[in-house]
Design an enzyme around this catalytic site. Structure first.
Site, mmCIF file in Angstrom:
data_model
loop_
_atom_site.group_PDB
_atom_site.id
_atom_site.type_symbol
_atom_site.label_atom_id
_atom_site.label_comp_id
_atom_site.label_asym_id
_atom_site.label_seq_id
_atom_site.Cartn_x
_atom_site.Cartn_y
_atom_site.Cartn_z
ATOM 1 N N VAL A 73 37.689 25.698 -25.350
ATOM 2 C CA VAL A 73 38.716 24.772 -24.746
ATOM 3 C C VAL A 73 40.393 25.680 -25.145
ATOM 4 O O VAL A 73 41.101 26.184 -23.877
ATOM 5 C CB VAL A 73 39.735 23.516 -25.400
ATOM 6 N N ALA A 85 55.755 21.021 -12.812
ATOM 7 C CA ALA A 85 57.090 20.308 -13.990
ATOM 8 C C ALA A 85 58.807 20.393 -13.903
ATOM 9 O O ALA A 85 58.899 20.431 -14.373
ATOM 10 C CB ALA A 85 56.713 21.483 -14.886
ATOM 11 N N LYS A 104 37.204 8.337 -30.608
ATOM 12 C CA LYS A 104 37.902 8.688 -29.380
ATOM 13 C C LYS A 104 38.337 7.098 -29.451
ATOM 14 O O LYS A 104 39.357 6.025 -28.337
ATOM 15 C CB LYS A 104 36.692 9.277 -28.709
ATOM 16 N N GLY A 147 37.186 14.590 -22.480
ATOM 17 C CA GLY A 147 37.744 15.879 -21.646
ATOM 18 C C GLY A 147 38.732 15.779 -20.361
ATOM 19 O O GLY A 147 39.988 15.482 -20.768
ATOM 20 N N GLU A 174 26.121 20.488 -31.586
ATOM 21 C CA GLU A 174 26.710 21.374 -33.060
ATOM 22 C C GLU A 174 25.063 21.583 -34.178
ATOM 23 O O GLU A 174 24.220 21.423 -33.522
ATOM 24 C CB GLU A 174 27.429 21.044 -33.584
ATOM 25 N N ILE A 177 38.797 13.340 -18.011
ATOM 26 C CA ILE A 177 39.199 12.172 -17.292
ATOM 27 C C ILE A 177 40.595 10.960 -17.972
ATOM 28 O O ILE A 177 40.672 11.397 -19.004
ATOM 29 C CB ILE A 177 38.145 10.828 -17.825
ATOM 30 N N GLY A 196 24.261 23.923 -25.886
ATOM 31 C CA GLY A 196 25.896 24.205 -27.043
ATOM 32 C C GLY A 196 26.290 23.025 -26.815
ATOM 33 O O GLY A 196 27.356 22.763 -26.718
ATOM 34 N N LYS A 242 40.696 14.898 -31.516
ATOM 35 C CA LYS A 242 40.369 13.173 -31.484
ATOM 36 C C LYS A 242 40.608 13.023 -33.435
ATOM 37 O O LYS A 242 40.880 12.201 -33.607
ATOM 38 C CB LYS A 242 39.379 12.391 -31.003
ATOM 39 N N ASP A 247 32.171 11.458 -33.562
ATOM 40 C CA ASP A 247 32.719 11.866 -32.676
ATOM 41 C C ASP A 247 33.089 10.527 -31.575
ATOM 42 O O ASP A 247 34.434 10.419 -31.335
ATOM 43 C CB ASP A 247 32.444 12.583 -32.013
#
Length: 433
Positions: free
Chosen positions: A14, A33, A203, A132, A188, A134, A185, A103, A199
């Site tokens: 990321v 911006a 969220k 992600g 994990e 969205i 991938g 998160k 996870d």
């Protein structure tokens, strides 16, 4: 106006995507911006060969980035709980605005972090922490600000959705698909956070806080994984007109908030039932607008970077605004957060899918239905497979009942001498009021 200087901590998937998007789309981002945004420094333990960091200050000390007086915004992309918390708190103490995709950090330490940010008059933005690319946080916090949100349900972990999709489409076993997800991938080496719902619970905790204006309470989220789901369960669900999805569900009730992650049977015609592979989607039900669906890639370098950079742009746009005129971290003003409790899972009502293995003997099902009837549990459908074996699988769908009552009934059913092994239970949601 002078450029806004950004420090990126973490240059992995990321972090690398964020750096590349900032550099590649620098002109377009500046137009949105109102001023240029430049990467002043990067804190990372190793280089990312996919990033051309020529001319950028690089350090392996992320805290040096957080204390650098030249930097306006810290982008935390290292992940995890403790070090990330210390980094963010250091940045806030030094007057830096913070953008994060973490998160776990927000779900567990968000209340403390937001209080510190309020005290220091800085912003903490975290759009990329859920789903992600969205923009679900912005949609709920700003786009639905006129609404009272009644419930939300989401496929918010791509790994789990990939596994359930492969099990349904190709009849593959859970362990087989999980191994492929690790090779690709998606999962994990230790897949616990993904397949056991942790996870997704991180969220969901964030989404619920924004939806209802309550403090973050991850420790009260109920989590249940998908590792016990079999291909037979998937097939039986299809026969009954349902699909199994690993959902995060939160619902406002008159006595509290439901906050739960678990495998769920939903109608095949439901929008969420047709979200497949590694994609994410969140369905929100609100009083004014009705149901709205937010769909897209829930992970990946540039989809997540899209949300991270959008947060950076938001911070830049509001640098000159006083804190009372900024969008609140959890959508509601800090002094207006509700103390409505999170309900224990025992008090939550859903329908249930039950699968049990029974000895092929007259009267067995009469005992099972008697137990359910004595508990006030109504049966909507039964599938009893014909077999020449001494054991027969029996599948039942029930109407809505409190979890506590269903657990009592299951314990009594499992104690019957003709019931073999544990009763498999999956909750059923129609995703409607």
């Amino acid at each position: 106006m002078k450029p806004v200087k950004v420090g990126i901590c973490g240059l992995g998937t990321v972090g690398g995507g964020t750096f590349n998007v900032l550099v590649r789309n620098a002109e377009e981002i500046a137009r949105r911006a109102g001023r240029r945004i430049v990467v002043e420094q990067i804190g990372a333990r190793r280089d990312n060969p996919g990033c051309d960091t020529t001319g950028i200050q690089i350090t392996n000390d992320i805290f040096a980035v957080a204390t650098n007086p030249e930097i306006d915004i810290i982008v935390e992309l290292i992940g995890g709980y403790d070090t990330a918390r210390d980094l963010v708190m250091t940045a806030i103490e030094n007057g830096k605005h913070v953008v994060t995709a973490n998160k776990a950090l927000i779900a567990v330490h968000g209340n403390e972090i937001f209080a510190a940010a309020q005290e220091k008059n800085v912003m903490v933005a975290f759009e990329a922490s859920v789903a992600g690319g969205i923009p679900i946080i912005k949609a709920i916090r700003e786009g639905l600000a006129a609404n009272k949100i009644d419930w939300l349900a989401g496929i918010i972990n791509g790994t789990g959705n990939f596994i359930m999709t492969e099990m349904r489409d190709k009849g593959r076993a859970f362990d087989d698909v999980l191994a492929e997800a690790q090779e690709l991938g998606y999962a994990e080496a230790d897949p616990t956070f993904d397949v056991e719902g942790i996870d997704a619970a991180h969220k969901l905790t964030i989404l619920a806080s924004i939806a209802y204006g309550i403090p973050l309470q991850f420790d009260k989220a109920y989590t249940e994984g998908i590792s016990k789901i079999t291909t037979e369960d998937v097939k039986y669900a299809e026969e009954l007109g349902f699909r199994i999805k690993h959902l995060g569900i939160s619902r406002r009730t008159s006595v509290g908030i439901e906050l739960r992650v678990h495998p769920t049977l939903i109608p095949q015609s439901a929008l969420l039932a047709n979200v497949n592979g590694v994609m994410n989607a969140v369905l929100v039900d609100a009083d004014a607008v009705g149901q709205t669906l937010y769909y897209g890639p829930g992970a990946g370098a540039e989809p997540t970077a899209s949300a991270v950079v959008a947060d950076i742009v938001d911070v830049v746009r509001t640098l000159t605004a006083d804190r009372d005129n900024r969008v609140p971290h959890l959508a509601f003003q800090p002094s207006q957060l509700s103390d409505m409790p999170i309900l224990p899972v025992d008090d939550i009502e859903t329908g249930y899918y039950l699968r049990l293995q029974a000895v092929e003997r007259p009267g067995v099902m009469a005992h099972v239905t008697r137990i359910l009837g004595d508990k006030g549990i109504n049966i909507e459908a039964i599938i009893q497979k014909q077999t020449t074996e001494a054991q027969v699988p029996v599948i039942m769908l029930t109407q809505r009942v409190a979890e506590r009552v269903m657990n009592e009934a299951i314990r009594e059913i499992e104690a019957l001498p003709d019931i073999l092994g544990d009763v498999v239970r999956i909750r059923v949601e129609l995703l409607a009021d």
